[in-house]
Design a protein around this motif. Structure first.
Motif, PDB file in Angstrom:
ATOM      1  N   GLN A 158       0.952  -1.026   0.278  1.00 25.15           N
ATOM      2  CA  GLN A 158       0.327  -0.211   0.207  1.00 25.15           C
ATOM      3  C   GLN A 158       0.418   1.466   0.498  1.00 25.15           C
ATOM      4  O   GLN A 158       0.420   1.782  -0.997  1.00 25.15           O
ATOM      5  CB  GLN A 158      -1.364  -0.089   1.374  1.00 25.15           C
ATOM      6  CG  GLN A 158      -1.847  -1.291   0.943  1.00 25.15           C
ATOM      7  CD  GLN A 158      -2.793  -1.659   2.591  1.00 25.15           C
ATOM      8  OE1 GLN A 158      -3.398   0.051   2.678  1.00 25.15           O
ATOM      9  NE2 GLN A 158      -2.714  -2.088   2.733  1.00 25.15           N
ATOM     10  N   THR A 199      -1.218   4.097  -2.015  1.00 31.10           N
ATOM     11  CA  THR A 199      -2.712   4.246  -1.429  1.00 31.10           C
ATOM     12  C   THR A 199      -2.995   4.228   0.239  1.00 31.10           C
ATOM     13  O   THR A 199      -3.788   4.746  -0.181  1.00 31.10           O
ATOM     14  CB  THR A 199      -2.713   2.650  -1.978  1.00 31.10           C
ATOM     15  OG1 THR A 199      -2.843   1.386  -0.979  1.00 31.10           O
ATOM     16  CG2 THR A 199      -3.981   2.288  -3.307  1.00 31.10           C
ATOM     17  N   THR A 200      -1.610   4.845   0.065  1.00 24.73           N
ATOM     18  CA  THR A 200      -2.193   5.148   2.422  1.00 24.73           C
ATOM     19  C   THR A 200      -2.162   6.883   1.701  1.00 24.73           C
ATOM     20  O   THR A 200      -1.693   7.479   1.169  1.00 24.73           O
ATOM     21  CB  THR A 200      -0.488   4.966   3.111  1.00 24.73           C
ATOM     22  OG1 THR A 200       0.128   4.974   2.310  1.00 24.73           O
ATOM     23  CG2 THR A 200      -0.348   3.224   2.986  1.00 24.73           C
ATOM     24  N   PHE A 227      -4.419   3.549   6.069  1.00 24.74           N
ATOM     25  CA  PHE A 227      -4.404   2.359   5.354  1.00 24.74           C
ATOM     26  C   PHE A 227      -5.076   1.037   5.724  1.00 24.74           C
ATOM     27  O   PHE A 227      -5.634   1.273   6.903  1.00 24.74           O
ATOM     28  CB  PHE A 227      -2.205   1.771   5.683  1.00 24.74           C
ATOM     29  CG  PHE A 227      -3.150   1.501   7.260  1.00 24.74           C
ATOM     30  CD1 PHE A 227      -3.056   0.074   7.546  1.00 24.74           C
ATOM     31  CD2 PHE A 227      -2.287   2.503   7.910  1.00 24.74           C
ATOM     32  CE1 PHE A 227      -2.710  -0.117   9.063  1.00 24.74           C
ATOM     33  CE2 PHE A 227      -2.536   2.014   9.228  1.00 24.74           C
ATOM     34  CZ  PHE A 227      -2.358   0.533   9.710  1.00 24.74           C
TER      35      PHE A 227
END
Length: 222
Positions: A91, A96-97, A205
């Motif tokens: 991640q 995508t965090t 996350f």
């Protein structure tokens, strides 16, 4: 220590050495903590005391997902098994965090928000210092937003898209507003503050097992 190398001048004697870092969150997969300023994220070459070493004394094996600079405080997440490590690390790599830092920088920044896109490379003769290199540096992008002006300095929210070493510290210095208390990049102005005014304030996350979106918020103490 070789000539030309830089080390932090910060006095770390105030950091409790009792092995206790109360988790913000803990389960069988991850541990989320508030790393105090002055404590290493992981054991160093000459200094073993760190978040990892303290947590391992209490919880067993700890796997490193990401790190914060020694002088930076704030939210850190560690894995407790390899599946969790790989899942959360992917991640971070895929961006995508969600990461938000808060800092106080020297002087009053003009404008309310901006973007700093300057490539970074290690300054080998003076490591751990980093420097800007448009020929050999790695892509590094930081967005910032003004929060307030305080005693002639500016409080900002920082949104790093990439995670290069010293990225936030170097990027703010490059636009003429180094972070208050930064012994590496702020020069003599760093001596006016007992700590680096940089804090990992928010981290989001997906949980490695349940997929639930985990959202952590922690205000700075400066």
């Amino acid at each position: 220590m070789s000539e030309g190398r830089h080390t932090s001048r910060r006095d770390t004697s105030h950091i409790p050495n009792d092995g206790l870092i109360p988790p913000l969150y803990i389960d069988d997969d991850i541990i989320v903590v508030n790393k105090p300023a002055g404590l290493l994220s992981v054991p160093g070459r000459y200094l073993k005391d760190s978040c990892v070493s303290r947590l391992e004394e209490r919880y067993g094996e700890i796997l490193v997902i990401h790190r914060l600079d020694q002088d930076t405080s704030g939210i850190l997440v560690f894995a407790r098994d390899k599946k969790a490590l790989n899942t959360v690390q992917r991640q971070f790599e895929a961006q995508t965090t969600r990461k938000v830092y808060e800092a106080v920088v020297t002087g009053e920044i003009s404008g309310n928000q901006g973007c700093i896109n300057l490539p970074i490379i290690v300054d080998w003769p003076n490591r751990p210092l980093q420097m800007i290199s448009h020929t050999d540096g790695r892509y590094a992008l930081t967005r910032w937003k003004k929060l307030s002006v305080e005693n002639g300095n500016t409080r900002v929210a920082l949104f790093p898209k990439t995670g290069r070493s010293h990225q936030l510290r170097l990027h703010m210095q490059q636009i003429g507003h180094p972070i208050v208390g930064d012994t590496l990049y702020a020069g003599k102005s760093a001596e006016a503050e007992p700590r680096l005014c940089l804090h990992a304030k928010e981290l989001d996350f997906d949980h490695p097992t349940t997929g639930e979106r985990m959202e952590f918020r922690l205000e700075p103490d400066f």
